[in-house]
Design a protein around this motif. Structure first.
Motif, PDB file in Angstrom:
ATOM      1  N   GLU A 132       0.504  18.889   2.804  1.00 23.71           N
ATOM      2  CA  GLU A 132       0.157  19.662   1.610  1.00 23.71           C
ATOM      3  C   GLU A 132      -1.310  20.116   1.634  1.00 23.71           C
ATOM      4  O   GLU A 132      -1.649  21.229   1.217  1.00 23.71           O
ATOM      5  CB  GLU A 132       0.406  18.783   0.366  1.00 23.71           C
ATOM      6  N   THR A 133      -2.182  19.246   2.129  1.00 24.03           N
ATOM      7  CA  THR A 133      -3.624  19.513   2.060  1.00 24.03           C
ATOM      8  C   THR A 133      -4.095  20.509   3.136  1.00 24.03           C
ATOM      9  O   THR A 133      -4.975  21.335   2.886  1.00 24.03           O
ATOM     10  CB  THR A 133      -4.403  18.176   2.197  1.00 24.03           C
ATOM     11  N   VAL A 159       4.792   7.555   4.088  1.00 25.96           N
ATOM     12  CA  VAL A 159       5.497   8.828   3.916  1.00 25.96           C
ATOM     13  C   VAL A 159       4.692   9.712   2.959  1.00 25.96           C
ATOM     14  O   VAL A 159       4.531  10.917   3.184  1.00 25.96           O
ATOM     15  CB  VAL A 159       6.929   8.577   3.363  1.00 25.96           C
ATOM     16  N   TRP A 160       4.139   9.090   1.912  1.00 26.95           N
ATOM     17  CA  TRP A 160       3.311   9.828   0.962  1.00 26.95           C
ATOM     18  C   TRP A 160       2.107  10.454   1.683  1.00 26.95           C
ATOM     19  O   TRP A 160       1.777  11.625   1.461  1.00 26.95           O
ATOM     20  CB  TRP A 160       2.818   8.873  -0.146  1.00 26.95           C
ATOM     21  N   LYS A 217       0.821  -1.218   0.000  1.00 22.47           N
ATOM     22  CA  LYS A 217       0.000   0.000   0.000  1.00 22.47           C
ATOM     23  C   LYS A 217       0.854   1.266   0.000  1.00 22.47           C
ATOM     24  O   LYS A 217       0.361   2.338  -0.334  1.00 22.47           O
ATOM     25  CB  LYS A 217      -0.912   0.016   1.241  1.00 22.47           C
ATOM     26  N   HIS A 218       2.092   1.127   0.425  1.00 26.65           N
ATOM     27  CA  HIS A 218       2.980   2.289   0.534  1.00 26.65           C
ATOM     28  C   HIS A 218       4.290   2.035  -0.209  1.00 26.65           C
ATOM     29  O   HIS A 218       5.351   1.861   0.421  1.00 26.65           O
ATOM     30  CB  HIS A 218       3.267   2.620   2.005  1.00 26.65           C
ATOM     31  N   PRO A 219       4.216   2.020  -1.557  1.00 26.17           N
ATOM     32  CA  PRO A 219       5.420   1.730  -2.341  1.00 26.17           C
ATOM     33  C   PRO A 219       6.532   2.766  -2.137  1.00 26.17           C
ATOM     34  O   PRO A 219       7.705   2.473  -2.355  1.00 26.17           O
ATOM     35  CB  PRO A 219       4.912   1.734  -3.784  1.00 26.17           C
ATOM     36  N   GLU A 220       6.147   3.976  -1.666  1.00 24.74           N
ATOM     37  CA  GLU A 220       7.180   4.991  -1.421  1.00 24.74           C
ATOM     38  C   GLU A 220       7.757   4.907  -0.011  1.00 24.74           C
ATOM     39  O   GLU A 220       8.557   5.752   0.379  1.00 24.74           O
ATOM     40  CB  GLU A 220       6.604   6.386  -1.666  1.00 24.74           C
ATOM     41  N   GLY A 221       7.288   3.918   0.737  1.00 17.73           N
ATOM     42  CA  GLY A 221       7.797   3.740   2.084  1.00 17.73           C
ATOM     43  C   GLY A 221       6.829   4.220   3.151  1.00 17.73           C
ATOM     44  O   GLY A 221       6.022   5.125   2.916  1.00 17.73           O
TER      45      GLY A 221
END
Ligand code: BES
Ligand code: MN
Ligand code: MN
Length: 463
Positions: free
Chosen positions: A448-449, A440-441, A112-116
């Protein structure tokens, strides 16, 4: 405000390492072995809010763990957002099921969290999500873009019932006065399916104790002739659900809000795969109240669950014994209009009434709280919705959650304001479980939001 993206890419390593430092402090509020760590975490949060540019940052003592309060009032004529979060975490046990130590955060990739994702107790619930607000604040202050007034109230006892916060809120209504409360302590459907939490369930938490004979007995000499508290307790617990998995406590459903067919049809539109759900949990079937879907069972329907049960001999090998006592901890998740104190009384009366002769039953109420539902036709919801639309490129889906943040209903009662629940965690982030993590994403997306919420809320508020 494209600038926020640039700000994040410039500072993201620091954002991550600051969060990691916070996660290293084991702020377990339930266990007094961690008292000093919880206090140290309050100090760390105070420092973080000061560094982010808040004025008047204070540690407010309570009869329990302190509340960290901060504010930045730029113009009394502008709206005021009150951010709530918690710096305490759940106990980490069972520790042996963690793939890395709970208070030594590491970043690992997942499906679910390929960016870590950052693995640590509290990564998602709630240090990571609370810290998004601190970093969003830093951005708005340093770039001179804070559009309204902000107050922060970060507590250290959410995981143990927020009883001291309730007192603090009742005693500081003026200090806490606000136009909207903003909380990131919930989840969303998926990274490509943003959602805003519009409901929380209430909670009644009780502990029960069954006593049989006055001492532990040889199970051969006495077995079959006296009430065995563990046998009795399990039988009593089993009787609390009928064959349709309805709860059998008289009056339990009296005030339960029944949703209309239209509302249920609307709910059913949210993307959900039963197959994925079962696979993720490695179960071959779901289980629950007849007549309701999985998503209904875990959001709009009340429940009763044993959270822990113990007694007798559980050590290595076998010991032939009839224990004198047996215990269980039971939680009931409640829906709107069910009053948690009333439900606690109903439980107590019923549970004591079904005790057989030869056994004594004591019900000890713990904490609880009311459920919450927020309308979506408010300025606050619209601002949040627009904020997600801006950063996710998709309109978020309103969704009721099964979890509880009991203080939210109290905020509405005492401070007369609505709460917006902008959660960025995923159900698979394993909050309260071993290997809790936060993408992390997701962390950066939250940062950001949030500033867009402030911007849109201030704009819409004026109209
Ligand atoms: N953040 C959770 C609640 C939550 C999580 C709500 C995900 C919705 C989605 C909170 O910290 C929590 O764990 N609350 C407790 C109740 C509290 C009184 C201990 C809970 O729901 O069990
Ligand atoms: Mn939480
Ligand atoms: Mn929690």
């Amino acid at each position: 405000m494209e600038a926020i993206k640039n700000y994040i890419s410039e500072h993201k390593e620091r954002f991550i390492s600051e969060l990691i430092d916070l996660l290293k402090i084991p702020s377990v509020s339930a266990d007094t072995a961690f008292t000093q760590d919880v206090l140290d975490t309050a100090d760390a949060v105070k420092k973080a809010l000061t560094d982010a540019g808040c004025d008047a940052v204070e540690i407010c003592e309570t009869d329990g763990y302190p509340i960290v309060y901060a504010e930045k009032i730029i113009n009394p004529g502008l709206p005021t957002v009150l951010v709530y979060g918690h710096y305490d975490v759940q106990p980490a046990d069972p520790i042996n099921l963690w793939t890395s130590p709970p208070f030594e955060p590491v970043i690992k990739k997942t499906d679910k969290h390929p960016e870590g994702a950052i693995f640590a107790r509290g990564a998602c619930d709630d240090k990571g999500q609370m810290y998004m607000h601190v970093k969003a604040m830093e951005y708005m202050v340093r770039t001179n873009q804070l559009p309204c007034n902000v107050k922060f109230m970060i507590e250290g006892e959410e995981e143990v019932g927020s009883s001291n916060l309730a007192i603090f809120v009742a005693n500081h209504k003026e200090k806490l006065a606000n136009d909207i409360i903003l909380i990131s302590d919930t989840g969303m459907i998926a990274n490509d399916v943003p959602s805003i939490t519009t409901g929380l369930r209430g909670l009644s938490y009780v502990e029960v104790e069954v006593t049989g004979p006055n001492r532990d007995l040889h199970s051969g000499l006495y077995g079959g002739a006296v009430a065995n508290p563990i046998n009795i307790l399990t039988k009593m617990i089993a009787s609390l659900h009928d064959e349709n998995n309805h709860i059998t406590i008289p009056g339990f459903y009296d005030n339960v809000e029944e949703l209309s067919t239209e509302e249920r049809a609307e709910m059913a539109k949210a993307p959900f795969s039963l197959e994925n759900y079962k696979n993720a949990l490695d179960i071959d079937a779901v289980y629950g109240e007849s007549g309701y879907t999985t998503n209904e069972r875990n959001s709009i329907r009340p429940t009763l669950d044993v959270n822990g049960i113990w007694g007798g001999y559980t050590g290595e090998g076998a010991k032939t014994v009839i224990a004198s006592k047996a215990y269980a901890k039971i939680s009931m998740r409640l829906v709107p209009n069910q009053d948690w104190k009333e439900i606690t009384d109903l439980f107590k009366k019923h549970f004591e009434s079904i005790a057989p002769e030869g056994a004594k039953v004591v019900v000890k109420p713990h904490h609880g709280g009311q459920g919450y539902v927020t309308p979506i036709n408010t300025v606050g919801y619209q601002a949040a919705s627009k904020a997600y639309e801006t950063t996710f490129g998709k309109k978020p889906i309103p969704q009721r959650s099964g979890g509880s943040i009991p203080i939210v209903a109290l905020f509405e009662k005492e401070l007369n304001s609505k709460t917006i629940l902008m959660g960025f965690g995923l159900d698979s982030d394993a909050i309260h479980s071993p290997n809790e993590h936060f993408g992390v994403w997701n962390y950066l997306k939250g940062i950001e939001t949030i500033p867009y919420f402030y911007q849109y809320y201030t704009e819409l508020f004026k109209k």
